[in-house]
Design a protein around this motif. Structure first.
Motif, PDB file in Angstrom:
ATOM      1  N   UNK A 125     -48.454   3.412 -22.765  1.00  0.00           N
ATOM      2  CA  UNK A 125     -49.530   3.812 -23.666  1.00  0.00           C
ATOM      3  C   UNK A 125     -50.257   2.606 -24.259  1.00  0.00           C
ATOM      4  N   UNK A 126     -49.543   1.516 -24.459  1.00  0.00           N
ATOM      5  CA  UNK A 126     -50.185   0.311 -24.990  1.00  0.00           C
ATOM      6  C   UNK A 126     -51.227  -0.242 -24.034  1.00  0.00           C
ATOM      7  N   UNK A 127     -50.910  -0.284 -22.747  1.00  0.00           N
ATOM      8  CA  UNK A 127     -51.870  -0.778 -21.758  1.00  0.00           C
ATOM      9  C   UNK A 127     -53.079   0.138 -21.675  1.00  0.00           C
ATOM     10  N   UNK A 128     -52.826   1.449 -21.722  1.00  0.00           N
ATOM     11  CA  UNK A 128     -53.936   2.396 -21.664  1.00  0.00           C
ATOM     12  C   UNK A 128     -54.847   2.249 -22.873  1.00  0.00           C
ATOM     13  N   UNK A 250     -61.902  -9.174 -26.991  1.00  0.00           N
ATOM     14  CA  UNK A 250     -61.602  -8.672 -25.647  1.00  0.00           C
ATOM     15  C   UNK A 250     -60.353  -9.355 -25.084  1.00  0.00           C
ATOM     16  N   UNK A 251     -60.255 -10.667 -25.300  1.00  0.00           N
ATOM     17  CA  UNK A 251     -59.082 -11.390 -24.816  1.00  0.00           C
ATOM     18  C   UNK A 251     -57.813 -10.896 -25.507  1.00  0.00           C
ATOM     19  N   UNK A 252     -57.904 -10.644 -26.815  1.00  0.00           N
ATOM     20  CA  UNK A 252     -56.735 -10.181 -27.554  1.00  0.00           C
ATOM     21  C   UNK A 252     -56.282  -8.805 -27.120  1.00  0.00           C
ATOM     22  N   UNK A 253     -57.225  -7.880 -26.947  1.00  0.00           N
ATOM     23  CA  UNK A 253     -56.876  -6.533 -26.495  1.00  0.00           C
ATOM     24  C   UNK A 253     -56.253  -6.586 -25.105  1.00  0.00           C
ATOM     25  N   UNK A 254     -56.824  -7.400 -24.232  1.00  0.00           N
ATOM     26  CA  UNK A 254     -56.319  -7.492 -22.862  1.00  0.00           C
ATOM     27  C   UNK A 254     -54.911  -8.090 -22.824  1.00  0.00           C
ATOM     28  N   UNK A 255     -54.699  -9.151 -23.585  1.00  0.00           N
ATOM     29  CA  UNK A 255     -53.394  -9.805 -23.584  1.00  0.00           C
ATOM     30  C   UNK A 255     -52.317  -8.940 -24.223  1.00  0.00           C
ATOM     31  N   UNK A 256     -52.699  -8.156 -25.213  1.00  0.00           N
ATOM     32  CA  UNK A 256     -51.725  -7.330 -25.926  1.00  0.00           C
ATOM     33  C   UNK A 256     -51.344  -6.076 -25.160  1.00  0.00           C
ATOM     34  N   UNK A 258     -49.808  -5.249 -22.278  1.00  0.00           N
ATOM     35  CA  UNK A 258     -48.426  -5.097 -21.818  1.00  0.00           C
ATOM     36  C   UNK A 258     -47.441  -5.307 -22.951  1.00  0.00           C
ATOM     37  N   UNK A 259     -47.683  -6.285 -23.805  1.00  0.00           N
ATOM     38  CA  UNK A 259     -46.742  -6.561 -24.888  1.00  0.00           C
ATOM     39  C   UNK A 259     -46.637  -5.403 -25.869  1.00  0.00           C
ATOM     40  N   UNK A 260     -47.721  -4.635 -26.010  1.00  0.00           N
ATOM     41  CA  UNK A 260     -47.687  -3.491 -26.926  1.00  0.00           C
ATOM     42  C   UNK A 260     -46.668  -2.465 -26.485  1.00  0.00           C
ATOM     43  N   UNK A 261     -46.346  -2.413 -25.187  1.00  0.00           N
ATOM     44  CA  UNK A 261     -45.359  -1.473 -24.679  1.00  0.00           C
ATOM     45  C   UNK A 261     -43.958  -2.064 -24.623  1.00  0.00           C
ATOM     46  N   UNK A 262     -43.849  -3.367 -24.339  1.00  0.00           N
ATOM     47  CA  UNK A 262     -42.542  -3.959 -24.080  1.00  0.00           C
ATOM     48  C   UNK A 262     -41.983  -4.756 -25.249  1.00  0.00           C
ATOM     49  N   UNK A 263     -42.836  -5.441 -26.012  1.00  0.00           N
ATOM     50  CA  UNK A 263     -42.367  -6.270 -27.136  1.00  0.00           C
ATOM     51  C   UNK A 263     -43.293  -6.110 -28.341  1.00  0.00           C
ATOM     52  N   UNK A 264     -43.415  -4.890 -28.870  1.00  0.00           N
ATOM     53  CA  UNK A 264     -44.362  -4.670 -29.963  1.00  0.00           C
ATOM     54  C   UNK A 264     -43.979  -5.353 -31.263  1.00  0.00           C
ATOM     55  N   UNK A 265     -42.679  -5.398 -31.572  1.00  0.00           N
ATOM     56  CA  UNK A 265     -42.263  -5.958 -32.866  1.00  0.00           C
ATOM     57  C   UNK A 265     -42.546  -7.460 -32.945  1.00  0.00           C
ATOM     58  N   UNK A 266     -42.150  -8.263 -31.938  1.00  0.00           N
ATOM     59  CA  UNK A 266     -42.517  -9.687 -32.001  1.00  0.00           C
ATOM     60  C   UNK A 266     -44.027  -9.911 -32.037  1.00  0.00           C
ATOM     61  N   UNK A 267     -44.775  -9.091 -31.281  1.00  0.00           N
ATOM     62  CA  UNK A 267     -46.232  -9.247 -31.273  1.00  0.00           C
ATOM     63  C   UNK A 267     -46.802  -8.975 -32.653  1.00  0.00           C
TER      64      UNK A 267
END
Length: 387
Positions: A125-128, A250-256, A258-267
């Motif tokens: 869902x984070x990538x979407x 745009x760069x921030x949304x794109x980079x985040x 995958x991390x939004x799904x796999x490592x949300x707390x550190x991000x």
């Protein structure tokens, strides 16, 4: 990512362009319609209020339709509102079209967020969300400066016609490629969904999303006068500064994604701390053109990386409320979009100067960090929220 996601992002690009482009058209609007500049500026506020009020209501209404029908209907209303706005010579009618466009935009984004989450695997869902919100960031990069340039060249009505034209291919694409599955039921169980939305985690995530977005739009709204009055950047270079912020977003949304799904707390923890520091640094170094340009990109990236991750967490937390989840997330974003410029304006009106604006943004992010830390301390045994 499924191809229909990018079609939805195209429509979000058109709608984001409309929402923010008035910042460059206000003087022309005021002169042409015979109203004051503040009155013309209130068209932006009307749009934000319409988004806040309309998102949950439109999400419930649309739950009775197929997603294709709901998205097509909202996009068609949005298109027609801009055609009417481009044709009218009445401020009152234009105000009405902005409210109608806001309601349609709110409904579209609410359904689009839910649709985006349903088109991908349960853990993506984070990538979407990042793909969908990429349309908004691209609006900051190209749509808003382009709308302002077109308005200066051909008048504000041309910018409205351009937004309407952008909606046409998006409308055709939604009708052709977005799945037309039936709604989950004849009518959503609003009471059941409201019960599902009472969870403290969801309320916290929505509150944090509103605060981070408020901080973002607090400074973004006044970035142009900060640059010209404090940094000393010429007015002709302001579009480049705004585009840098948009490129960073745009760069921030794109980079985040995958991390939004796999490592949300550190991000969220690391990104939130860096975002707070960046707003403080911008206030302290605003007199340096180099620092201002660099921080515009960095803060755009951090703000949208953290913000889009919070929206993705809201969709995870509200999985038991499919009709209202996207609406509440949309409303939270726009509460922040309305609160931030108001808070920054209060600081300027109090005589604190434009340097105070990024400090207000820092204060809003600091509050978000404090709330998140307090929740983490009170629930240490729950472990990281990864889904």
């Amino acid at each position: 990512m499924p191809f229909p996601l990018y079609l939805l992002a195209l429509a979000v690009f058109a709608q984001g362009t409309s929402e923010f482009m008035l910042s460059g058209l206000v003087p022309d609007l005021a002169h042409d319609l015979g109203v004051s500049v503040p009155a013309a500026g209130s068209l932006t506020s009307a749009f934000a209020v319409g988004m806040i009020v309309g998102a949950p209501l439109a999400a419930v209404l649309a739950a009775r339709w197929s997603r294709r029908a709901a998205l097509s209907c909202f996009l068609a209303v949005f298109l027609l509102a801009h055609v009417a706005g481009a044709l009218t010579g009445s401020y009152g009618v234009l105000l009405g079209t902005r409210c109608a466009a806001a309601l349609a935009n709110a409904g579209f984004l609410a359904v689009a967020l839910t649709t985006a989450a349903s088109l991908v695997a349960p853990d993506a869902k984070g990538r979407a969300t990042s793909v969908l919100l990429g349309g908004t960031t691209l609006a900051c990069v190209a749509g808003v400066p382009g709308g302002a340039w077109l308005g200066q060249l051909l008048g504000w009505r041309a910018a409205f016609w351009a937004v309407a034209a952008l909606c046409l291919p998006a409308l055709a694409a939604v009708a052709r490629w977005v799945p037309a599955q039936a709604p989950t039921g004849a009518r959503p169980d609003v009471r059941a969904e409201l019960r599902a939305l009472r969870g403290p985690r969801l309320r916290t995530v929505l509150f944090l999303g509103a605060l981070v977005n408020a901080a973002t739009f607090c400074t973004f709204t006044y970035l142009a006068p900060l640059a010209t009055e404090v940094t000393g950047i010429g007015a002709d270079r302001v579009p480049a500064l705004l585009a840098l912020f948009g490129l960073g977003a745009f760069a921030g949304v794109s980079a985040a994604g995958r991390l939004a799904d796999t490592r949300p707390v550190p991000l969220l923890a690391g990104g939130g701390a860096a975002l707070l520091l960046g707003w403080v640094l911008l206030a302290l170094t605003a007199g340096s053109p180099g620092a201002a340009l660099a921080l515009a990109f960095v803060q755009g990236a951090l703000a949208f990386a953290v913000g889009s991750t919070l929206i993705a967490r809201a969709l995870y937390a509200a999985s038991g409320a499919p009709a209202l989840a996207g609406g509440l997330a949309t409303a939270a974003l726009n509460v922040g979009a309305a609160l931030g410029p108001w808070a920054g304006g209060r600081a300027i009106g109090a005589g604190l100067g434009y340097r105070a604006v990024p400090l207000v943004s820092a204060g809003l992010v600091a509050l978000a960090c404090a709330v998140a830390a307090g929740v983490a301390v009170r629930a240490p045994r729950r472990g990281p929220v990864s889904r």
